[in-house]
Design a protein around this motif. Structure first.
Motif, short mmCIF file in Angstrom:
data_model
loop_
_atom_site.label_atom_id
_atom_site.label_comp_id
_atom_site.label_asym_id
_atom_site.label_seq_id
_atom_site.Cartn_x
_atom_site.Cartn_y
_atom_site.Cartn_z
N LEU A 45 10.50 -7.22 7.28
CA LEU A 45 10.83 -5.83 7.93
C LEU A 45 9.56 -5.01 7.93
N PRO A 46 9.44 -4.31 9.12
CA PRO A 46 8.16 -3.36 9.04
C PRO A 46 8.13 -2.46 8.09
N GLY A 47 7.20 -2.05 7.54
CA GLY A 47 6.89 -1.40 6.37
C GLY A 47 5.67 -1.43 5.74
N GLY A 48 5.54 -0.65 4.63
CA GLY A 48 4.48 -1.03 3.62
C GLY A 48 4.30 -0.03 2.74
N GLY A 49 3.13 0.03 2.18
CA GLY A 49 2.81 0.83 0.88
C GLY A 49 2.77 2.46 1.43
N ARG A 83 10.31 -5.98 -6.87
CA ARG A 83 10.15 -7.43 -7.11
C ARG A 83 8.56 -7.65 -7.44
N PHE A 84 8.28 -8.66 -8.16
CA PHE A 84 7.05 -8.84 -8.95
C PHE A 84 6.36 -9.93 -8.18
N VAL A 85 5.13 -9.48 -7.52
CA VAL A 85 4.43 -10.56 -6.83
C VAL A 85 2.95 -10.41 -6.95
N TYR A 86 2.37 -11.46 -6.48
CA TYR A 86 0.83 -11.44 -6.32
C TYR A 86 0.69 -11.06 -4.96
N MET A 87 -0.33 -9.91 -4.76
CA MET A 87 -0.74 -9.65 -3.25
C MET A 87 -2.00 -9.80 -2.99
N PRO A 88 -2.45 -11.18 -2.49
CA PRO A 88 -3.64 -11.53 -2.39
C PRO A 88 -4.67 -10.69 -1.39
N GLU A 89 -4.08 -9.96 -0.44
CA GLU A 89 -4.77 -9.00 0.49
C GLU A 89 -5.57 -7.88 -0.35
N TYR A 90 -5.08 -7.49 -1.75
CA TYR A 90 -5.36 -6.78 -2.78
C TYR A 90 -6.08 -7.22 -4.01
N GLY A 91 -5.68 -8.68 -4.10
CA GLY A 91 -6.14 -9.15 -5.49
C GLY A 91 -5.26 -8.61 -6.69
N ILE A 92 -4.01 -8.27 -6.59
CA ILE A 92 -3.28 -7.84 -7.71
C ILE A 92 -2.08 -8.34 -7.72
N LEU A 93 -1.55 -8.13 -9.08
CA LEU A 93 -0.13 -8.32 -9.48
C LEU A 93 0.70 -7.36 -9.28
#
Length: 145
Positions: A45-49, A83-93
């Motif tokens: 879905l389009p969107g983000g932080g 949801r709990f995820v790893y975000m590789p583009e930011y290097g964070i959980l």
């Protein structure tokens, strides 16, 4: 309590709270989505932080434009999930708190400005099959079916 989709958080891990705004964009013949092209294609879905000082609606308009090239109107909130995820583009959980809206695509200004993103239109059935996360699929099912 907000609904959780996907994996449960790991008890000894620290997660960064990452609220976001995402849109179901009905169009003739289906739903307007974004495909993030990297090693694998992820349909979303389009969107983000939501940036500091930004409202969810402001973020929604900005993110949809960046990821699809479209201006939208009449956003209406449908609900939220986390949801709990790893975000590789930011290097964070991250603990992603995903606010889901439905909005009307108004007009296309041009191609997406977000690198590695392409807009696409899928039928609601195909979107449910191909969306990259369970929360997006759940809200598309609820909206269209």
């Amino acid at each position: 309590m907000m609904m959780r989709v996907g994996h449960a958080p790991v008890a000894d891990q620290k997660y960064v709270l990452r609220p976001g705004a995402y849109a179901i964009l009905p169009v003739s013949g289906g739903v307007l989505l974004t495909a993030q092209i990297a090693d694998d294609m992820d349909i979303q879905l389009p969107g983000g932080g939501i940036d500091p000082g930004e409202s969810p609606i402001q973020a929604l308009h900005r993110e949809v434009l960046e990821e699809t090239g479209w201006r939208i109107g009449n956003p209406r909130r449908l609900g939220a999930f986390r949801r709990f995820v790893y975000m590789p583009e930011y290097g964070i959980l991250a603990e992603k708190v995903c606010h889901i809206f439905v909005a009307r695509p108004i007009y296309e200004l041009g191609p997406p400005s977000e690198p590695d993103h392409e807009s696409l239109v899928l039928s609601a059935d195909d979107a449910v099959d191909l969306l990259g996360n369970d929360g997006d699929r759940l809200f598309v099912k609820r909206y269209f079916f």
